[in-house]
Design a protein around this motif. Sequence first.
Motif, mmCIF file in Angstrom:
data_model
loop_
_atom_site.group_PDB
_atom_site.id
_atom_site.type_symbol
_atom_site.label_atom_id
_atom_site.label_comp_id
_atom_site.label_asym_id
_atom_site.label_seq_id
_atom_site.Cartn_x
_atom_site.Cartn_y
_atom_site.Cartn_z
ATOM 1 N N ARG A 51 -5.836 6.073 -2.304
ATOM 2 C CA ARG A 51 -6.703 4.719 -3.098
ATOM 3 C C ARG A 51 -5.801 3.458 -2.129
ATOM 4 N N ALA A 52 -3.941 4.166 -2.742
ATOM 5 C CA ALA A 52 -3.698 3.133 -2.145
ATOM 6 C C ALA A 52 -4.001 3.276 -1.027
ATOM 7 N N LEU A 53 -3.373 4.057 0.140
ATOM 8 C CA LEU A 53 -3.285 4.319 1.509
ATOM 9 C C LEU A 53 -4.330 3.046 1.646
ATOM 10 N N LYS A 54 -5.738 3.277 1.578
ATOM 11 C CA LYS A 54 -6.191 2.622 2.091
ATOM 12 C C LYS A 54 -6.474 1.269 1.724
ATOM 13 N N GLU A 55 -5.687 0.578 1.106
ATOM 14 C CA GLU A 55 -5.510 -1.314 1.413
ATOM 15 C C GLU A 55 -4.793 -1.157 2.318
ATOM 16 N N LEU A 74 -5.871 8.219 9.257
ATOM 17 C CA LEU A 74 -5.302 9.535 8.120
ATOM 18 C C LEU A 74 -6.379 8.997 6.849
ATOM 19 N N LEU A 75 -7.194 8.433 7.022
ATOM 20 C CA LEU A 75 -8.466 8.352 5.487
ATOM 21 C C LEU A 75 -8.597 9.938 5.853
ATOM 22 N N ARG A 76 -9.798 9.994 5.052
ATOM 23 C CA ARG A 76 -10.697 11.076 4.373
ATOM 24 C C ARG A 76 -11.838 11.431 3.688
ATOM 25 N N TYR A 77 -12.630 10.875 3.889
ATOM 26 C CA TYR A 77 -13.930 11.252 3.196
ATOM 27 C C TYR A 77 -14.917 12.805 2.875
ATOM 28 N N LYS A 78 -15.788 12.347 2.049
ATOM 29 C CA LYS A 78 -16.712 13.427 1.868
ATOM 30 C C LYS A 78 -18.268 12.779 2.570
ATOM 31 N N THR A 79 -18.319 13.412 2.994
ATOM 32 C CA THR A 79 -20.296 13.156 4.088
ATOM 33 C C THR A 79 -21.067 13.500 3.555
ATOM 34 N N THR A 80 -21.959 13.464 4.143
ATOM 35 C CA THR A 80 -23.962 13.993 3.494
ATOM 36 C C THR A 80 -23.798 15.640 4.336
ATOM 37 N N ASP A 97 -14.367 4.921 -3.375
ATOM 38 C CA ASP A 97 -13.900 3.831 -4.216
ATOM 39 C C ASP A 97 -14.140 2.007 -3.681
ATOM 40 N N PRO A 98 -14.122 1.928 -5.012
ATOM 41 C CA PRO A 98 -13.924 -0.056 -4.504
ATOM 42 C C PRO A 98 -12.605 -0.595 -3.575
ATOM 43 N N VAL A 99 -11.741 -0.238 -3.158
ATOM 44 C CA VAL A 99 -11.618 -0.390 -2.245
ATOM 45 C C VAL A 99 -11.865 -0.347 -1.240
ATOM 46 N N ASP A 100 -12.987 0.765 -0.546
ATOM 47 C CA ASP A 100 -13.811 1.249 0.361
ATOM 48 C C ASP A 100 -14.632 -0.316 1.160
ATOM 49 N N GLU A 101 -14.531 -1.018 0.264
ATOM 50 C CA GLU A 101 -15.862 -2.360 0.649
ATOM 51 C C GLU A 101 -14.500 -3.036 1.385
ATOM 52 N N TRP A 102 -13.076 -2.947 0.965
ATOM 53 C CA TRP A 102 -12.132 -4.053 2.329
ATOM 54 C C TRP A 102 -12.068 -3.000 3.257
ATOM 55 N N VAL A 103 -11.939 -1.518 2.606
ATOM 56 C CA VAL A 103 -12.019 -0.635 4.643
ATOM 57 C C VAL A 103 -13.165 -1.760 4.982
ATOM 58 N N TYR A 137 0.577 -1.094 0.040
ATOM 59 C CA TYR A 137 0.411 -0.330 0.131
ATOM 60 C C TYR A 137 0.790 0.678 -0.058
ATOM 61 N N LEU A 138 1.984 1.060 0.071
ATOM 62 C CA LEU A 138 3.413 2.746 0.090
ATOM 63 C C LEU A 138 3.861 2.179 -1.115
ATOM 64 N N ARG A 139 3.818 1.576 -2.106
ATOM 65 C CA ARG A 139 4.607 0.920 -3.057
ATOM 66 C C ARG A 139 4.836 2.125 -4.461
ATOM 67 N N PHE A 140 4.255 3.883 -3.635
ATOM 68 C CA PHE A 140 4.334 4.959 -4.406
ATOM 69 C C PHE A 140 5.276 5.723 -4.508
ATOM 70 N N ILE A 141 5.964 5.214 -2.681
ATOM 71 C CA ILE A 141 7.306 5.681 -2.115
ATOM 72 C C ILE A 141 8.720 5.726 -2.965
ATOM 73 N N LYS A 142 8.690 6.779 -3.158
ATOM 74 C CA LYS A 142 10.739 6.056 -3.794
ATOM 75 C C LYS A 142 11.815 6.572 -3.220
ATOM 76 N N GLY A 143 12.663 6.286 -3.622
ATOM 77 C CA GLY A 143 13.810 6.353 -2.206
ATOM 78 C C GLY A 143 15.279 5.544 -2.322
ATOM 79 N N VAL A 144 15.942 5.276 -1.626
ATOM 80 C CA VAL A 144 17.091 4.424 -0.999
ATOM 81 C C VAL A 144 16.920 4.572 -0.539
ATOM 82 N N VAL A 145 17.682 2.944 0.380
ATOM 83 C CA VAL A 145 17.743 2.379 1.296
ATOM 84 C C VAL A 145 19.038 1.728 1.701
#
Length: 645
Positions: free
Chosen positions: A401-405, A420-426, A481-487, A341-349
């Motif tokens: 969307r990736a973070l929610k995974e 860290l999750l954020r949503y729109k509401t009524t 988001d489709p991933v919200d079903e798994w959330v 779920y953090l696959r977007f992070i770039k860098g060096v270790v």
Amino acid sequence: MTVRKETRQFKTEVQQLLNLIINSLYSNKDIFLRELISNASDAIDKLRFKSQTSAEILGDDTELNIKIVADKEKHTLEISDNGIGMTYDEVIENIGTIAKSGTAAFLKALEESKKQDVLTPELIGQFGVGFYSSFIVADKVTLITRSADAEANAAVRWESQGDGNFTVEETVRDARGTSVILELKKTEDGEKNYADEWVIRSIVKQYSDFVSYPIVMDVEKTEPVPEKEQIMGADNKPLATTRKVKKTETLNSMKAIWAKDKNSVSEDEYKEFYKHISHDWNDPLTHIHLKLEGATEYTMLLYVPSKAPLDLFHLDRKHGIQLYCKRVFIMDDCKELIPEYLRFIKGVVDAPDLNLNVSREILQQDRLVRNIRKNLVKKMLDCFAGMEKEQYETFYNEFGRALKEGIHTDWENKDRIADLLRYKTTKSEDKLISLQDYVANMKPDQKEIYYITGDSLATLINSPHLEQLKEKDYEVLLMTDPVDEWVTMALTEYKDKPLKSAEKGDLELDKDEAAKQENGYSDLFDFIKSHLADKIKEVRPSSRLKSSLACLAGDTHDMSAYMEKILKASGQKSPETKRILELNVSHPVFAGIKNLFDKDRDHHSLKDYSQLLLDMALIGEGGKPEDPSRFSKIVGDLMFNALGD
């Protein structure tokens, strides 16, 4: 001996890309050299990685470097490396096509860019096609490459003028590696000459100073003529005391930026290193530079991109972490260091205590790697939580969307990710709110966090399922988001407040009233159920509805309608789930149906009305009737009868 040679056309998407590159104006053409140097550096990285288990692959050519040769008279520029090289088939695969994982998304983005008659650098960077940036400055590009595994001096020559065609043929090359030769475009007065030594020096210094291999060039220098080599004139004086000589000079410092004290690294240096390792032409959103000391030591320089790559959700995407040991490259795409779920992070270790001959199987079991991974995740979650509001909104819009995974896959950090999750509401259709803010705004008598899932914000905000919740002024999370079903499967509560679906189970909003309503309606409910038995499992009075006539609900543990839709769209089979038809017995239309039923239980319209109630419930949640033509006819007949009266 037959030499293989052929002329081919670029794939359609590459040809479109080349046309846009050649015909578009760039504010900064210099970056073509950065891209070619980065590609050369990658090729040497791959060779070094392979040499860890096959030392013989280096042979006698152990001085790894990138060489630049500029010829002002011929107006050419050559960038060469002695890295891994490519085979004939690899040239066809890598140079003739865009990365497979992003082709569909690329074409879509390409169409958008064509509307503006410009191809943005961001688009090139997102697809890792920096090689094609050569055509920004060159009329013709020639690539000569020999694979490290090639027999004798067998090599491949690729050539194109950017006109949609390219030729590829077998040739020879003395040593492994790749050379890219650019026949530069003519320059106008005031334009940079990319065959000029000082232009090349400045570009390398700005963009590639930290590349970990020597970037060398033969430069002309003036040096004194040794006294014993001086030629004396008639007046017994030397004819010349200085002379012009060509000497190989290293243009970059090769200082590993992650090994420096972070106070000595400028923001521009951080940005350029990010672009070097990521091939992203955008600046990063932020970065983390840490050296951890103790029983084990390692350094990490991690970046959060400002834009999500277009292949973020493709199965064959690559992760962005490169692994080093004492500044020696081990591998890129190191999935073992970072969760999916953090696959977007770039860098060096850089882990000095790591075994240089490490394999992926060993990495999975390595205690040090597990420790690095744990700390890396902690630092990244700290980074997200510490962002300013505007910066975090930018991040979340790109990577939320990736973070929610992580809610579903990282149980150890589930609560931190939930923060860290954020949503729109009524009550906040125009902005995203946190679960923490939702809980703080709950009504005194509200015991649960309500949510609803679906693929359309407009459909959700107007869903019949929310009518009584709105009447009570309860806020509802709108999950699109489709991933919200798994959330929602994994996050069953937050801050001791259970999460409750607005379309499943009994909302228990007016339970006593619903019980009263059911008395006197049981026979009608049984009648409706008997005619819809193959489609629903129950008919009951609704505690959800206020103004609508009907809706469909599920039991607490049933699959939601949106989840069924997701599975069907992906070609997966979903278990057959019958749902509950809930009816608003206070609605005047239902009162009319009840009156007709009490008068004549065999009335021919009652079956149609039963089906119509189900169809209306389906439409109310964004679905469609099972038999649209029948639905249309029934509604038409009802309108005719009403108007006829």
